[in-house]
Structures are given as C-alpha cells and as structure tokens.
Write an enzyme that holds these catalytic residues in place. Structure first.
Site, PDB file in Angstrom:
ATOM      1  N   CYS A  84      49.974  39.721  36.507  1.00 61.55           N
ATOM      2  CA  CYS A  84      49.508  39.055  35.292  1.00 61.55           C
ATOM      3  C   CYS A  84      50.179  39.663  34.068  1.00 61.55           C
ATOM      4  O   CYS A  84      50.401  40.870  34.003  1.00 61.55           O
ATOM      5  CB  CYS A  84      47.991  39.218  35.140  1.00 61.55           C
ATOM      6  SG  CYS A  84      47.063  38.124  36.206  1.00 61.55           S
ATOM      7  N   HIS A  85      50.468  38.801  33.102  1.00 59.71           N
ATOM      8  CA  HIS A  85      51.022  39.262  31.840  1.00 59.71           C
ATOM      9  C   HIS A  85      49.929  39.893  30.991  1.00 59.71           C
ATOM     10  O   HIS A  85      48.768  39.485  31.065  1.00 59.71           O
ATOM     11  CB  HIS A  85      51.626  38.081  31.062  1.00 59.71           C
ATOM     12  CG  HIS A  85      52.853  37.530  31.690  1.00 59.71           C
ATOM     13  ND1 HIS A  85      52.811  36.596  32.704  1.00 59.71           N
ATOM     14  CD2 HIS A  85      54.155  37.784  31.455  1.00 59.71           C
ATOM     15  CE1 HIS A  85      54.034  36.296  33.059  1.00 59.71           C
ATOM     16  NE2 HIS A  85      54.875  36.998  32.326  1.00 59.71           N
ATOM     17  N   MET A 119      43.368  33.541  34.719  1.00 54.07           N
ATOM     18  CA  MET A 119      43.002  34.750  35.460  1.00 54.07           C
ATOM     19  C   MET A 119      42.045  35.617  34.655  1.00 54.07           C
ATOM     20  O   MET A 119      41.149  36.242  35.216  1.00 54.07           O
ATOM     21  CB  MET A 119      44.252  35.539  35.872  1.00 54.07           C
ATOM     22  CG  MET A 119      45.145  34.786  36.858  1.00 54.07           C
ATOM     23  SD  MET A 119      44.262  34.058  38.272  1.00 54.07           S
ATOM     24  CE  MET A 119      43.538  35.498  39.006  1.00 54.07           C
ATOM     25  N   GLU A 120      42.196  35.626  33.347  1.00 54.49           N
ATOM     26  CA  GLU A 120      41.277  36.392  32.509  1.00 54.49           C
ATOM     27  C   GLU A 120      39.875  35.798  32.577  1.00 54.49           C
ATOM     28  O   GLU A 120      38.881  36.533  32.684  1.00 54.49           O
ATOM     29  CB  GLU A 120      41.783  36.428  31.065  1.00 54.49           C
ATOM     30  CG  GLU A 120      42.985  37.324  30.848  1.00 54.49           C
ATOM     31  CD  GLU A 120      44.313  36.784  31.374  1.00 54.49           C
ATOM     32  OE1 GLU A 120      45.294  37.543  31.363  1.00 54.49           O
ATOM     33  OE2 GLU A 120      44.382  35.607  31.800  1.00 54.49           O
ATOM     34  N   ASP A 134      24.986  44.443  40.810  1.00 52.71           N
ATOM     35  CA  ASP A 134      24.777  45.886  40.711  1.00 52.71           C
ATOM     36  C   ASP A 134      23.474  46.230  40.001  1.00 52.71           C
ATOM     37  O   ASP A 134      22.732  47.109  40.437  1.00 52.71           O
ATOM     38  CB  ASP A 134      25.949  46.533  39.978  1.00 52.71           C
ATOM     39  CG  ASP A 134      25.769  48.032  39.825  1.00 52.71           C
ATOM     40  OD1 ASP A 134      25.581  48.721  40.853  1.00 52.71           O
ATOM     41  OD2 ASP A 134      25.797  48.519  38.677  1.00 52.71           O
TER      42      ASP A 134
END
Length: 161
Positions: A84-85, A119-120, A134
């Site tokens: 990824c950039h 992707m972010e 969690d």
C-alpha cells in the site's frame, strides 16, 4: 510510468510474477473516498450490558475505543499491508451502531491523491471490529466478526456503490 499489471491483470505483480508496488506517478490527483463495513455478532450476554447505544466495560467505553482504534489503523495501513502507498488522509470517520444483535461499523476515508483509500477504509473497519471483540471478550468469546466489505469507492477509474 511503469507497467501497472502483468498479463494476468494483477497490479501488484510484475511480468515475472514478483511483488511490486503499483506505479502511480502518472496518475492525476483526485478526491478519493471509500466506505467499508464490518459487522460483529454480539451474543445476548453482551447485549445485556449495553446502556443505550454504548457498552462500558472495565477497559472503558467499547464503541468509543473502537472508533479511535479504527482511525489509528486507517492511518497506519501501509505499515500493515506491504504494497500500500503511504497516503495523507484528508478525513477518516468511524461510526458504530448497534443493530439488533450486531455492532455495525462503517469506516469512511477520504484523501486527495493518486490512488484510492479502499484498503484504509477496510483496515479501519476491521481493526474497529477486532477492538469490539477485545473489549467484550471477558463477557463472551462467542462473538463473530461476520463480514468486512467495501461498500463504495469514488474518485478513481472504477467507482462502485
């Protein structure tokens, strides 16, 4: 500008099948936005702990903590996903709503740049979902992260949604 894909169409492989970062040098900067969603199934034992739209555990406010984790993750996506950039994000918003027995997490990311922010957005939604897990695992480990998917993206060659 280098070859963005090999004969098979995979943009992150060169002609010899080796991993490569996509060359975005020749692309125009545009406003790009992506929205991703993750859903976390919450069993009844966890749902009983909610007061309104928030759950507070010994670790703190679950959704508020997951929002912060999702934003932090979106900003660090290139550290987690090798090709990824690195992008300067104009905005990142994580919204979590309780719908029946699910925490529905939406991550919206925007940048002005040469490559998209899918992707972010997916990373932000995923890490927010893992944070909900969690924070609630002391009550039950029967939670299920049911899906993470891209809802929409705009500003590039192939808009969806």
């Amino acid at each position: 500008m280098g070859n963005d894909s090999n004969a098979s169409g995979f943009t992150h492989l060169d002609a010899g099948g080796k991993p490569q970062m996509v060359d975005v040098g020749g692309k125009a900067e545009t406003v790009r936005e992506a929205v991703a969603e993750s859903r976390v199934y919450l069993p009844e034992v966890i749902l009983r702990q909610f007061s309104g739209q928030e759950l507070v555990t010994k670790k703190g406010a679950v959704f508020q903590t997951a929002v912060i984790a999702g934003i932090m993750a979106a900003k660090r996506t290139p550290e987690l996903i090798p090709l990824c950039h690195t992008l300067l994000l104009d905005n990142c918003k994580v919204d979590i709503q309780l719908e029946q027995d699910e925490a529905v997490i939406r991550c919206t990311v925007r940048t002005t740049g040469k490559t998209g922010v899918e992707m972010e957005a997916l990373t932000g939604a995923s890490i927010a979902a893992l944070t909900v897990y969690d924070m609630c695992k002391a009550f039950s480990q029967e939670m299920v992260i049911r899906q993470t998917k891209l809802i929409s993206k705009s500003g590039g060659k192939h808009d969806i949604g």
